[in-house]
Design a protein around this motif. Structure first.
Motif, PDB file in Angstrom:
ATOM      1  N   ARG A 162       2.380  10.555  -6.991  1.00 56.11           N
ATOM      2  CA  ARG A 162       2.537   9.167  -6.547  1.00 56.11           C
ATOM      3  C   ARG A 162       3.835   8.542  -7.066  1.00 56.11           C
ATOM      4  NH1 ARG A 162      -3.034   9.521  -7.993  1.00 56.11           N
ATOM      5  NH2 ARG A 162      -4.358   9.455  -6.122  1.00 56.11           N
TER       6      ARG A 162
ATOM      7  N   ILE B  14      -1.966   6.096 -12.953  1.00 56.25           N
ATOM      8  CA  ILE B  14      -2.045   6.173 -11.486  1.00 56.25           C
ATOM      9  C   ILE B  14      -2.081   7.604 -10.955  1.00 56.25           C
ATOM     10  CG2 ILE B  14      -0.811   3.978 -11.289  1.00 56.25           C
ATOM     11  CD1 ILE B  14       1.607   5.566 -10.240  1.00 56.25           C
TER      12      ILE B  14
ATOM     13  N   LEU C 228      -6.748   1.652  -7.278  1.00 54.26           N
ATOM     14  CA  LEU C 228      -6.585   3.055  -6.920  1.00 54.26           C
ATOM     15  C   LEU C 228      -7.916   3.545  -6.389  1.00 54.26           C
ATOM     16  CD1 LEU C 228      -4.962   5.682  -6.860  1.00 54.26           C
ATOM     17  CD2 LEU C 228      -5.661   6.091  -9.232  1.00 54.26           C
TER      18      LEU C 228
ATOM     19  N   LEU D 208      -3.111   3.866  -3.111  1.00 58.70           N
ATOM     20  CA  LEU D 208      -2.794   2.875  -4.136  1.00 58.70           C
ATOM     21  C   LEU D 208      -2.518   1.531  -3.468  1.00 58.70           C
ATOM     22  CD1 LEU D 208      -2.367   2.926  -7.282  1.00 58.70           C
ATOM     23  CD2 LEU D 208       0.076   3.130  -6.799  1.00 58.70           C
TER      24      LEU D 208
ATOM     25  N   VAL E 237      -4.051  -4.203  -9.149  1.00 53.84           N
ATOM     26  CA  VAL E 237      -3.728  -2.873  -8.635  1.00 53.84           C
ATOM     27  C   VAL E 237      -5.037  -2.106  -8.494  1.00 53.84           C
ATOM     28  CG1 VAL E 237      -2.522  -0.701  -9.036  1.00 53.84           C
ATOM     29  CG2 VAL E 237      -1.459  -2.852  -9.726  1.00 53.84           C
TER      30      VAL E 237
ATOM     31  N   ARG F  74       0.842  -1.189   0.000  1.00 54.83           N
ATOM     32  CA  ARG F  74       0.000   0.000   0.000  1.00 54.83           C
ATOM     33  C   ARG F  74       0.879   1.241   0.000  1.00 54.83           C
ATOM     34  NH1 ARG F  74      -5.445  -0.048   1.289  1.00 54.83           N
ATOM     35  NH2 ARG F  74      -6.335  -2.106   1.733  1.00 54.83           N
TER      36      ARG F  74
END
Length: 225
Positions: free
Chosen positions: A212, A203, A146, A135, A144, A131
């Protein structure tokens, strides 16, 4: 046996690549046009695709996009075009790697072996779940999320994200990422830059102002904790 599809319009190059790959133990499928290659891949999927950019009809860039739309098969560009713009455009279209003609068979074999290892072993991370902020990376499940919403990543993007997330807070150089994600002892660092850019598109809230996955100027990339 591992099958490789060679999409190349030059008869001599297509034949020489085929013979060299067969000597390395691969089963080789061939196509002289993108249209023929796309049809061949749908009917008889190969494990890896080599594609030239300068093809009659549909060019190599569109061929890569069409392949990537249907499949996560590893794609390696083998082209005489060595301009940075062409290399970046091919990688952004979805290619995993790029080699400039004339290709040394030793180097091509090494790249293909690395692609096979990556496909076989999955992401090089021991964590079952990672983590980083909002995310969530489920390495073992290949997922994955988000903000609890699933993201669609290519195999290379997923491995890259796993490596960065596992080392959140640490700067990883481009060479380190080449070694850990691509399993290359040497290679073009533009591979890393382009895939980081593709990953940011998926992302980041604003890929132009990433939070990120950030660049540490002169050093590499990191994911803040």
């Amino acid at each position: 046996m591992v099958a490789v599809l060679v999409i190349e319009d030059d008869d001599r190059i297509r034949l020489s690549l085929s013979l060299a790959l067969e000597d390395e133990g691969y089963t080789v499928h061939t196509a002289a046009t993108a249209e023929e290659g796309l049809l061949r891949q749908r009917r008889e999927p190969a494990d890896t695709v080599l594609v030239d950019l300068m093809l009659p009809g549909i060019d190599g860039f569109q061929c890569i996009r069409e392949l990537r739309r249907d499949d996560d098969v590893p794609i390696v560009v083998v082209s005489a075009r060595e301009d940075t713009h062409d290399i970046v455009a091919a990688l952004e279209a979805g290619a995993d790697d790029y080699l400039v003609k004339p290709v040394a068979m030793k180097e091509l074999s090494a790249r293909l072996r690395a692609l096979r290892r990556r496909a076989r072993t999955g992401p090089a991370t021991p964590g079952a779940e990672l983590r980083v902020g909002d995310l969530q990376v489920r390495a073992q499940a290949g997922e994955v999320l988000l903000r609890a919403q699933p993201l669609a990543l290519t195999r290379t993007e997923f491995r890259l994200l796993c490596e960065l997330a596992e080392h959140a807070g640490q700067v990883l150089s481009r060479q380190q990422l080449l070694e850990r994600v691509w399993e290359y002892d040497f290679g073009d660092e533009r591979l890393v830059d382009v895939h980081v850019g593709r990953l940011r598109q998926k992302i980041e809230d604003d890929p132009a102002k990433p939070t990120r996955l950030v660049t540490v100027r002169g050093l590499g990339y990191k994911m803040p904790r």
